[in-house]
Design an enzyme around this catalytic site. Structure first.
Site, PDB file in Angstrom:
ATOM      1  N   LYS A  85     -47.332  -0.685  -0.942  1.00 34.80           N
ATOM      2  CA  LYS A  85     -46.525  -1.913  -0.937  1.00 34.80           C
ATOM      3  C   LYS A  85     -47.422  -3.165  -0.910  1.00 34.80           C
ATOM      4  CE  LYS A  85     -42.352  -0.123  -0.912  1.00 34.80           C
ATOM      5  NZ  LYS A  85     -42.557   1.221  -1.437  1.00 34.80           N
TER       6      LYS A  85
HETATM    7  C1  LIG Z   1     -36.492   0.116  -2.536  1.00 33.46           C
HETATM    8  C2  LIG Z   1     -37.058   0.924  -1.399  1.00 33.46           C
HETATM    9  N1  LIG Z   1     -36.295   1.126  -0.298  1.00 33.46           N
HETATM   10  C3  LIG Z   1     -36.750   1.826   0.746  1.00 33.46           C
HETATM   11  C4  LIG Z   1     -38.013   2.379   0.753  1.00 33.46           C
HETATM   12  C5  LIG Z   1     -38.444   3.210   1.913  1.00 33.46           C
HETATM   13  O1  LIG Z   1     -39.626   2.737   2.512  1.00 33.46           O
HETATM   14  P1  LIG Z   1     -40.651   3.754   3.222  1.00 33.46           P
HETATM   15  O2  LIG Z   1     -41.364   4.511   2.163  1.00 33.46           O
HETATM   16  O3  LIG Z   1     -41.577   2.836   3.990  1.00 33.46           O
HETATM   17  O4  LIG Z   1     -39.885   4.620   4.125  1.00 33.46           O
HETATM   18  C6  LIG Z   1     -38.848   2.188  -0.350  1.00 33.46           C
HETATM   19  C7  LIG Z   1     -40.198   2.765  -0.389  1.00 33.46           C
HETATM   20  O5  LIG Z   1     -40.676   3.233  -1.398  1.00 33.46           O
HETATM   21  C8  LIG Z   1     -38.364   1.442  -1.454  1.00 33.46           C
HETATM   22  O6  LIG Z   1     -39.116   1.241  -2.546  1.00 33.46           O
END
Ligand SMILES: Cc1ncc(COP(=O)(O)O)c(C=O)c1O
Length: 393
Positions: A202
């Site tokens: 990210k």
């Molecule tokens: C649009 C979106 N929502 C939620 C998430 C979930 O985040 P995490 O991977 O930190 O759990 C991601 C991660 O890729 C995402 O791209």
């Protein structure tokens, strides 16, 4: 790259990336700076590894940098979404979600005992299509979870008008949109709940981690309690909660990274501008349309590939680039409504725009560690692919 890339394409790309004739261009960069490594080492030396002062400072400084009123750090973007849904929804409530997103936007609604309702996306911005969403409203619809996909933010006014008209709460999925703004308003400052991810790829990364922002003090207090088993200040377990705490080690990495966030964001912007200019006019390559009024975060730079016009399909272009040591990835190859778990649970739905985009989309590298020469190499290889019709079968 996570599981979004189809298995066979992934193998092909990895095999080709072993070829070291030209320097590799990766899809993301998550190399900590020397200052970040020192900050993490200092926390390790302190022995304070659990949630502590670094998490509190990260929350304060995140608010200061991104304009949020309250920020609650947590274990991941997935945990952030679960906490947000859990604080607004009851069992059986329906949540409108875009089909083109990471699975957690929808699956965490299920974890909160709600029902995600997949909606189609706009053919140009690739964000939730409110006309399609409107058709899916039922007496049980309680919320909408728009996703600022790839850092392109939604039109806040349009979503809030829609939510008011239908009496819905809004959970903004800003996992990919750190620092994005719409009409000068940073997405972290929107209300009532905004969820971020600090996953390794990210724009702001701690390896794993997340943040929920809110303008509501009572909601912030409830989120803090539920992040830690629903415990109150007297040590009683008041609500269903979880261990969704962030530790001080990743928090120290995030804190140190905040000081170079602007430089990283500017580099992404410069790379994206250069890609847009360079790819313009290549037949069969179409970029995401940025929402009017949006200053995007450029988490990913995606294009769709029209095989008839380019002379090669999405996987062919990916293979051509991989052979030249340029990595790509596919986000997302299918709408969430096409994933086996959702089909088994909710049956088959047809969302043609999401399906068409999923079959053609490809993410090109845009990250903060790439320079002009890397971007020019990507552009010239895409152009070469068209001219040579590299994959013409
Ligand atoms: C649009 C979106 N929502 C939620 C998430 C979930 O985040 P995490 O991977 O930190 O759990 C991601 C991660 O890729 C995402 O791209």
């Amino acid at each position: 790259m996570r599981q979004q890339v189809s298995g066979s394409l992934m193998h092909k790309v990895e095999r080709m990336m072993d070829d070291d004739r030209t320097p590799a261009i990766a899809t993301s960069s998550c190399v900590p700076s020397a200052a970040e490594i020192s900050a993490v080492a200092a926390v390790l030396r302190s022995g304070l590894l659990r949630q502590g002062p670094s998490v509190e400072r990260l929350e304060r400084e995140f608010c200061a940098r991104f304009g949020a009123r309250h920020a609650v750090a947590c274990a991941s973007g997935t945990a952030a979404l679960h906490l947000a849904y859990q604080s607004l929804l009851c069992a059986g409530d329906e949540v409108l979600v875009p089909a083109l997103t990471f699975v957690a936007t929808a699956s965490m609604a299920i974890a909160a005992q709600a029902v995600p309702v997949a909606c189609d996306v706009d053919a140009d911005t690739w964000l939730i299509d409110l006309r399609d969403a409107e058709r899916r409203i039922t007496p049980r619809t309680r919320a909408i979870a728009p996703v600022h996909l790839f850092g392109n933010c939604c039109d806040r006014a349009a979503i809030e008008r829609f939510a008011r008209r239908h009496g819905l709460a809004v959970v903004w999925d800003a996992a990919q949109a750190h620092g994005a703004r719409w009409r000068g308003q940073d997405v972290a400052a929107w209300s009532p709940l905004v969820c971020f991810s600090f996953y390794a790829t990210k724009n702001l990364f701690t390896g794993e981690g997340g943040m929920v922002c809110t303008d509501d003090a009572a909601l912030a207090a409830a989120l803090r309690s539920r992040r830690s088993h629903g415990q109150d200040a007297d040590g009683r377990w008041q609500e269903l909660g979880f261990n969704y705490r962030l530790g001080d080690v990743p928090a120290a990495l995030g804190l140190a990274q905040l000081s170079r966030f602007d430089a990283m964001a500017e580099r992404r912007q410069r790379n994206a501008d250069r890609l847009r200019r360079g790819l313009a006019g290549i037949p069969g390559i179409r970029c995401q349309t940025i929402t009017i009024g949006c200053e995007p975060a450029w988490h990913r730079f995606c294009v769709t590939v029209d095989e008839d016009a380019l002379g090669v399909d999405r996987d062919g272009l990916a293979a051509h680039l991989a052979a030249r040591n340029i990595a790509t990835s596919v986000h997302y190859p299918r709408g969430i409504h096409q994933e086996p778990f959702f089909v088994r649970r909710f049956g088959c739905t047809s969302l043609p725009v999401s399906e068409r985009i999923g079959a053609r989309i490809l993410a090109l590298p845009v990250h903060h560690d790439l320079g002009d020469e890397d971007i020019d190499r990507i552009i010239s290889e895409v152009r070469r692919c068209h001219r040579s019709e590299c994959g013409r079968r």
